[in-house]
Design a protein around this motif. Sequence first.
Motif, PDB file in Angstrom:
ATOM      1  N   VAL A  70       0.852  -1.185   0.000  1.00 35.15           N
ATOM      2  CA  VAL A  70       0.000   0.000   0.000  1.00 35.15           C
ATOM      3  C   VAL A  70       0.889   1.236   0.000  1.00 35.15           C
ATOM      4  CG1 VAL A  70      -1.808   1.300   1.183  1.00 35.15           C
ATOM      5  CG2 VAL A  70      -1.812  -1.206   1.278  1.00 35.15           C
ATOM      6  N   GLY A  71       0.686   2.101  -0.997  1.00 38.65           N
ATOM      7  CA  GLY A  71       1.366   3.386  -1.040  1.00 38.65           C
ATOM      8  C   GLY A  71       0.358   4.483  -0.776  1.00 38.65           C
ATOM      9  N   VAL A  72       0.706   5.425   0.092  1.00 42.76           N
ATOM     10  CA  VAL A  72      -0.215   6.491   0.491  1.00 42.76           C
ATOM     11  C   VAL A  72       0.405   7.835   0.132  1.00 42.76           C
ATOM     12  CG1 VAL A  72      -1.518   7.519   2.393  1.00 42.76           C
ATOM     13  CG2 VAL A  72      -0.988   5.062   2.420  1.00 42.76           C
ATOM     14  N   LEU A  73      -0.355   8.653  -0.593  1.00 46.49           N
ATOM     15  CA  LEU A  73       0.080  10.007  -0.941  1.00 46.49           C
ATOM     16  C   LEU A  73      -1.025  10.967  -0.527  1.00 46.49           C
ATOM     17  CD1 LEU A  73       2.070  11.954  -2.164  1.00 46.49           C
ATOM     18  CD2 LEU A  73       1.097  11.471  -4.413  1.00 46.49           C
ATOM     19  N   GLU A  74      -0.809  11.645   0.602  1.00 46.84           N
ATOM     20  CA  GLU A  74      -1.772  12.629   1.095  1.00 46.84           C
ATOM     21  C   GLU A  74      -1.429  13.982   0.494  1.00 46.84           C
ATOM     22  OE1 GLU A  74      -1.208  12.148   5.278  1.00 46.84           O
ATOM     23  OE2 GLU A  74      -2.735  10.570   5.430  1.00 46.84           O
ATOM     24  N   ASN A  75      -2.416  14.600  -0.133  1.00 44.98           N
ATOM     25  CA  ASN A  75      -2.177  15.842  -0.870  1.00 44.98           C
ATOM     26  C   ASN A  75      -3.291  16.838  -0.575  1.00 44.98           C
ATOM     27  OD1 ASN A  75      -0.710  17.475  -2.698  1.00 44.98           O
ATOM     28  ND2 ASN A  75      -2.064  16.903  -4.374  1.00 44.98           N
TER      29      ASN A  75
END
Length: 432
Positions: A70-75
């Motif tokens: 799981v890769g998470v990118l909060e933007n």
Amino acid sequence: MSADPSVAHRAAAILADSRPVTTQAAALYLDLHAHPELSGAERRTAGQLAAWLAHDRLRVVRDVGGHGVVGVLENGPGPSVLLRAELDALPVAERTGLPYASTVTGIDPDGRPVPVAHACGHDLHLAALAGAARLLAGARDRWRGTLLVVGQPAEETLYGARAMLDDGLYQRFGRPDAVLAQHTAPIPAGMVAHGAGAMLAGSRTFEVVIHGRGGHVATPHLTVDPIAAAAGVILRSQAIVAREAAPGEPAVVSVGSVRAGSRSNIVPDEARLDVTLRALRPDLLDRLAAALDRIVRAECAAAGCTEPPELRVVAESPVTEPDPALTAAVRAGHEELLGTSRVTTWPPSLATEDFPYFATDGVPVAYWMLGSVGPRQWSAGRAGGERGAGPAVIPGNHSPRFAPQLAGTLSTGIAALVTAALTRLGPGAPPD
């Protein structure tokens, strides 16, 4: 339903400089294709995806529900969108003749060495996912929200999606507002296809164990032959669809594996069958299962088996029925970006997927087919069918000769994922 006018514009802007990323994703694909791993053994593949996402500064968590990534990118504030692709390959000996063809051997659940190949397109799905994630990570000014990038293990055994959810996928990383995925299909590369209603079948796979009484073939009267009983089950089961499904309603009952005996002069103690049932309605799937149970028990009773048979569900999946509103938005975005001539409709298919599990708790999902057949292969296939030379010669998914046309399939797959994600991710902040 018309697309948000900003979606295709934002997608085109992100994709305008995508050639370097597409080249990098193609290199990843070639590596993945040459190094396939069976369901539950996808450690190297997971590592490749994890390293790619970490390079783009996503927060990466491994070993979710097995080898899941799981890769998470909060933007910034906004919706959460999950993009999913599969990690695993099939126990198939590749016969494509490609310079990067797999020569890998794996170990099956019974401990036997088997050839392994990406004969279903999961390597291409993963490369497209990686490319889309890199482009979105490099264009943070054009969207707002949270991007979840999921590499799912064990799709071919219909186990991985549930395993990731059972390991707290939504609890640990947040409940997404949309889950998106695509799958290669035998339509021209450069096209995508969306379905309405049931796209893919629900399935149920049984392991059937028939118990006999072994002995010498010269004294059959002292034995109970489980192979003969298994043969009865196989033949009788072929009538299930004709008598349980309405005429014209798609359904499948297929015996894919038979295991019994060791030598011609020995009657074995047991026989094992692997039987797959598929249908586009859950209630019909239940009818097929009930009919199989009746047939197995009746054949064993007729053969005089000493013990009742065993029927154990070893894999199952729900019907793939994407959310109508989300599908309409994604299709509209694809039509606006790619043009209506490159977007078509997918008829219901008896192929199956474990992707529907991501719709748990009412999470909306969208799923489309990605064309993977190059122009020459497409023309050859059409010619073979039209000239009466037998069926079309386009090798489909799970064929040892399955070979997607890389350039058109990968670039379209990346574009399709980017556009689909932007139908739910919020627009970027205006420039100062």
